[in-house]
Design a protein around this motif. Sequence first.
Motif, PDB file in Angstrom:
ATOM      1  N   GLU A 121       0.825  -1.210   0.000  1.00 24.53           N
ATOM      2  CA  GLU A 121       0.000   0.000   0.000  1.00 24.53           C
ATOM      3  C   GLU A 121       0.859   1.260   0.000  1.00 24.53           C
ATOM      4  N   ASP A 122       1.936   1.253   0.778  1.00 23.88           N
ATOM      5  CA  ASP A 122       2.830   2.415   0.809  1.00 23.88           C
ATOM      6  C   ASP A 122       3.558   2.591  -0.517  1.00 23.88           C
ATOM      7  N   LEU A 123       3.937   1.475  -1.123  1.00 21.05           N
ATOM      8  CA  LEU A 123       4.579   1.535  -2.427  1.00 21.05           C
ATOM      9  C   LEU A 123       3.622   2.103  -3.473  1.00 21.05           C
ATOM     10  N   GLU A 124       2.383   1.671  -3.429  1.00 15.34           N
ATOM     11  CA  GLU A 124       1.366   2.174  -4.353  1.00 15.34           C
ATOM     12  C   GLU A 124       1.226   3.693  -4.212  1.00 15.34           C
ATOM     13  N   PHE A 125       1.151   4.177  -2.981  1.00 21.02           N
ATOM     14  CA  PHE A 125       1.047   5.610  -2.732  1.00 21.02           C
ATOM     15  C   PHE A 125       2.286   6.347  -3.240  1.00 21.02           C
ATOM     16  N   LEU A 126       3.465   5.799  -2.975  1.00 20.68           N
ATOM     17  CA  LEU A 126       4.721   6.409  -3.423  1.00 20.68           C
ATOM     18  C   LEU A 126       4.762   6.528  -4.940  1.00 20.68           C
ATOM     19  N   LEU A 127       4.415   5.457  -5.639  1.00 19.44           N
ATOM     20  CA  LEU A 127       4.439   5.485  -7.103  1.00 19.44           C
ATOM     21  C   LEU A 127       3.429   6.476  -7.661  1.00 19.44           C
ATOM     22  N   LEU A 128       2.237   6.432  -7.130  1.00 17.41           N
ATOM     23  CA  LEU A 128       1.201   7.336  -7.610  1.00 17.41           C
ATOM     24  C   LEU A 128       1.621   8.787  -7.414  1.00 17.41           C
ATOM     25  N   SER A 129       2.108   9.121  -6.236  1.00 10.93           N
ATOM     26  CA  SER A 129       2.510  10.506  -5.994  1.00 10.93           C
ATOM     27  C   SER A 129       3.713  10.888  -6.853  1.00 10.93           C
ATOM     28  N   SER A 130       4.637   9.967  -7.095  1.00  9.30           N
ATOM     29  CA  SER A 130       5.790  10.248  -7.960  1.00  9.30           C
ATOM     30  C   SER A 130       5.350  10.495  -9.399  1.00  9.30           C
ATOM     31  N   PHE A 131       4.425   9.683  -9.901  1.00  9.18           N
ATOM     32  CA  PHE A 131       3.932   9.875 -11.263  1.00  9.18           C
ATOM     33  C   PHE A 131       3.144  11.176 -11.387  1.00  9.18           C
ATOM     34  N   ILE A 132       2.347  11.483 -10.393  1.00 10.30           N
ATOM     35  CA  ILE A 132       1.534  12.699 -10.439  1.00 10.30           C
ATOM     36  C   ILE A 132       2.414  13.950 -10.402  1.00 10.30           C
ATOM     37  N   GLN A 133       3.556  13.871  -9.745  1.00 12.44           N
ATOM     38  CA  GLN A 133       4.467  15.013  -9.683  1.00 12.44           C
ATOM     39  C   GLN A 133       5.159  15.267 -11.018  1.00 12.44           C
ATOM     40  N   ASN A 134       5.119  14.284 -11.913  1.00  9.06           N
ATOM     41  CA  ASN A 134       5.690  14.450 -13.247  1.00  9.06           C
ATOM     42  C   ASN A 134       4.647  15.150 -14.123  1.00  9.06           C
ATOM     43  N   ASP A 135       4.940  16.369 -14.563  1.00  7.38           N
ATOM     44  CA  ASP A 135       3.967  17.178 -15.307  1.00  7.38           C
ATOM     45  C   ASP A 135       3.454  16.494 -16.569  1.00  7.38           C
ATOM     46  N   ALA A 136       4.350  15.826 -17.298  1.00  2.00           N
ATOM     47  CA  ALA A 136       3.944  15.177 -18.548  1.00  2.00           C
ATOM     48  C   ALA A 136       2.931  14.065 -18.285  1.00  2.00           C
ATOM     49  N   ILE A 137       3.126  13.324 -17.227  1.00  3.45           N
ATOM     50  CA  ILE A 137       2.202  12.234 -16.890  1.00  3.45           C
ATOM     51  C   ILE A 137       0.902  12.809 -16.327  1.00  3.45           C
ATOM     52  N   ALA A 138       1.037  13.730 -15.390  1.00  3.44           N
ATOM     53  CA  ALA A 138      -0.145  14.296 -14.730  1.00  3.44           C
ATOM     54  C   ALA A 138      -1.090  14.963 -15.726  1.00  3.44           C
ATOM     55  N   SER A 139      -0.548  15.580 -16.758  1.00  2.00           N
ATOM     56  CA  SER A 139      -1.405  16.256 -17.737  1.00  2.00           C
ATOM     57  C   SER A 139      -2.003  15.286 -18.758  1.00  2.00           C
ATOM     58  N   ALA A 140      -1.412  14.118 -18.912  1.00  2.00           N
ATOM     59  CA  ALA A 140      -1.871  13.187 -19.945  1.00  2.00           C
ATOM     60  C   ALA A 140      -2.719  12.028 -19.421  1.00  2.00           C
ATOM     61  N   VAL A 141      -2.551  11.679 -18.162  1.00  4.78           N
ATOM     62  CA  VAL A 141      -3.227  10.490 -17.630  1.00  4.78           C
ATOM     63  C   VAL A 141      -3.961  10.852 -16.337  1.00  4.78           C
ATOM     64  N   PRO A 142      -5.270  10.601 -16.297  1.00  6.92           N
ATOM     65  CA  PRO A 142      -6.017  10.877 -15.062  1.00  6.92           C
ATOM     66  C   PRO A 142      -5.524  10.009 -13.896  1.00  6.92           C
ATOM     67  N   GLU A 143      -5.633  10.544 -12.693  1.00 12.06           N
ATOM     68  CA  GLU A 143      -5.153   9.854 -11.499  1.00 12.06           C
ATOM     69  C   GLU A 143      -5.774   8.472 -11.328  1.00 12.06           C
ATOM     70  N   GLU A 144      -7.079   8.333 -11.612  1.00 12.80           N
ATOM     71  CA  GLU A 144      -7.725   7.022 -11.430  1.00 12.80           C
ATOM     72  C   GLU A 144      -7.160   5.987 -12.401  1.00 12.80           C
ATOM     73  N   LYS A 145      -6.731   6.423 -13.580  1.00 17.24           N
ATOM     74  CA  LYS A 145      -6.131   5.466 -14.527  1.00 17.24           C
ATOM     75  C   LYS A 145      -4.718   5.098 -14.103  1.00 17.24           C
ATOM     76  N   LEU A 146      -3.977   6.063 -13.570  1.00 18.08           N
ATOM     77  CA  LEU A 146      -2.653   5.744 -13.026  1.00 18.08           C
ATOM     78  C   LEU A 146      -2.772   4.786 -11.849  1.00 18.08           C
ATOM     79  N   THR A 147      -3.772   5.015 -11.015  1.00 21.98           N
ATOM     80  CA  THR A 147      -4.018   4.126  -9.879  1.00 21.98           C
ATOM     81  C   THR A 147      -4.292   2.707 -10.374  1.00 21.98           C
ATOM     82  N   PHE A 148      -5.114   2.584 -11.411  1.00 19.11           N
ATOM     83  CA  PHE A 148      -5.397   1.271 -12.009  1.00 19.11           C
ATOM     84  C   PHE A 148      -4.103   0.598 -12.459  1.00 19.11           C
ATOM     85  N   LEU A 149      -3.267   1.313 -13.206  1.00 16.49           N
ATOM     86  CA  LEU A 149      -2.023   0.744 -13.726  1.00 16.49           C
ATOM     87  C   LEU A 149      -1.101   0.296 -12.595  1.00 16.49           C
ATOM     88  N   ILE A 150      -0.918   1.150 -11.623  1.00 15.15           N
ATOM     89  CA  ILE A 150      -0.002   0.838 -10.525  1.00 15.15           C
ATOM     90  C   ILE A 150      -0.530  -0.312  -9.674  1.00 15.15           C
TER      91      ILE A 150
END
Length: 191
Positions: A121-150
């Motif tokens: 669970e902590d790893l999932e949170f870490l990855l999600l927050s790391s991806f969201i902090q990346n502007d290119a990812i955050a602007s192209a992929v909604p958070e719920e879809k990133l959550t699904f992938l991770i």
Amino acid sequence: MESERIDNAIKTAARELFRKYGYNKTSVAELAKKAQVAKATVYKHFQSKELILHAILMDYIKENVQDILKKSAVATDLAGFLATSILKVSRLTYTVCNEFVGWEFIRESSNAQEYLKTLSEDLEFLLLSSFIQNDAIASAVPEEKLTFLIKTSKNVVFSFAFTAVTDADVRKNFISFQKEILPYLVHATLL
């Protein structure tokens, strides 16, 4: 400052002893001796040996996730970036769990499995927050879809970690994940 120095001394001792002897065979008394602190001091800073393990794993994984994301190019190939990043982080997580704890111990211990759930669970949170902090990812992929992938990738990797018998099985599972499963997960994420 002193508290941070003691935390670091305990974590440094734990990294060395867990790698050398394994998590299960390292006692808190040995950690205290190696860190040159009293056993009570270890418990003052970390309520359990499990929390020391968690701290060193998360520090190690966080540092390496940041490095993986910095080194991967996201500019033109978002799908490739996501697939490469997820694969590298999955391998990193598997390897670090194997190195510090050992999958045999994890498979056989109910306490280790509960801990693994927390780590997951902590790893999932870490990855999600790391991806969201990346502007290119955050602007192209909604958070719920990133959550699904991770979440899905993590669950697949952890499931074959529990079922693999040999290192060869693990390699085959990672190859299968990389070639047969991950491309579909990334594609579904980017739809």
